[in-house]
Design a protein around this motif. Structure first.
Motif, PDB file in Angstrom:
ATOM      1  N   TRP A  50       0.861  -1.182   0.000  1.00 28.38           N
ATOM      2  CA  TRP A  50       0.000   0.000   0.000  1.00 28.38           C
ATOM      3  C   TRP A  50       0.888   1.218   0.000  1.00 28.38           C
ATOM      4  O   TRP A  50       1.567   1.511   0.977  1.00 28.38           O
ATOM      5  N   TRP A  77      -7.308  -2.387   9.413  1.00 29.61           N
ATOM      6  CA  TRP A  77      -7.053  -2.165   7.985  1.00 29.61           C
ATOM      7  C   TRP A  77      -8.256  -1.505   7.317  1.00 29.61           C
ATOM      8  O   TRP A  77      -8.119  -0.527   6.588  1.00 29.61           O
ATOM      9  N   GLN A  81      -8.940   2.742   5.808  1.00 29.12           N
ATOM     10  CA  GLN A  81      -9.256   3.045   4.418  1.00 29.12           C
ATOM     11  C   GLN A  81     -10.297   4.161   4.290  1.00 29.12           C
ATOM     12  O   GLN A  81     -10.465   4.745   3.226  1.00 29.12           O
ATOM     13  N   ARG A 110      -6.222   1.819  -2.000  1.00 30.67           N
ATOM     14  CA  ARG A 110      -6.475   0.415  -2.279  1.00 30.67           C
ATOM     15  C   ARG A 110      -5.182  -0.357  -2.160  1.00 30.67           C
ATOM     16  O   ARG A 110      -4.122   0.138  -2.500  1.00 30.67           O
ATOM     17  N   ALA A 111      -5.288  -1.569  -1.717  1.00 32.45           N
ATOM     18  CA  ALA A 111      -4.115  -2.415  -1.589  1.00 32.45           C
ATOM     19  C   ALA A 111      -4.134  -3.467  -2.691  1.00 32.45           C
ATOM     20  O   ALA A 111      -5.181  -3.841  -3.179  1.00 32.45           O
TER      21      ALA A 111
END
Length: 114
Positions: A50, A77, A81, A110-111
């Motif tokens: 990320w 997590w 976001q 966004r990962a």
């Protein structure tokens, strides 16, 4: 005149849609580079990149930001976001938000699961 601009960083074809619009095709010179989106529970146990930093998503326990790669609970997590929550009363939120949010929550992104 109305326009509709669809911007995603995940594939929007077949069963992999975030909306009800027709398939959104990849650009020909980038075919195969866009990944399928995943739900948060599918990230558990994966290491993600990320913005150039590595994170390993864990289901339970305590987030360890200093580990290499950082160990982050799926709850933390997902929360990081989201953008900071606004405040009621039509006040200047910039200064208030800056003082109430931890440094790790700098915005949405966004990962890419590896």
């Amino acid at each position: 005149m109305w326009g509709y601009w669809r911007v995603y960083n995940t594939i929007q074809q077949g069963a992999n849609h975030n909306d009800v619009m027709p398939d959104l095709l990849e650009l020909p010179d980038r075919k195969g580079r866009i990944k399928v989106g995943v739900t948060s529970d599918e990230l558990i146990g994966k290491t993600v990149d990320w913005f150039g930093k590595q994170f390993t998503i864990i289901e339970k326990g305590k987030t360890d930001w200093k580990a290499s790669p950082a160990l982050v609970t799926v709850k933390d997590w997902v929360e990081m976001q989201f953008p900071p929550q606004g405040l009621p009363g039509h006040k200047d939120e910039r200064e208030q938000t800056r003082s109430t949010m931890p440094a790790c929550r700098t915005g949405a992104g966004r990962a890419i699961a590896r």
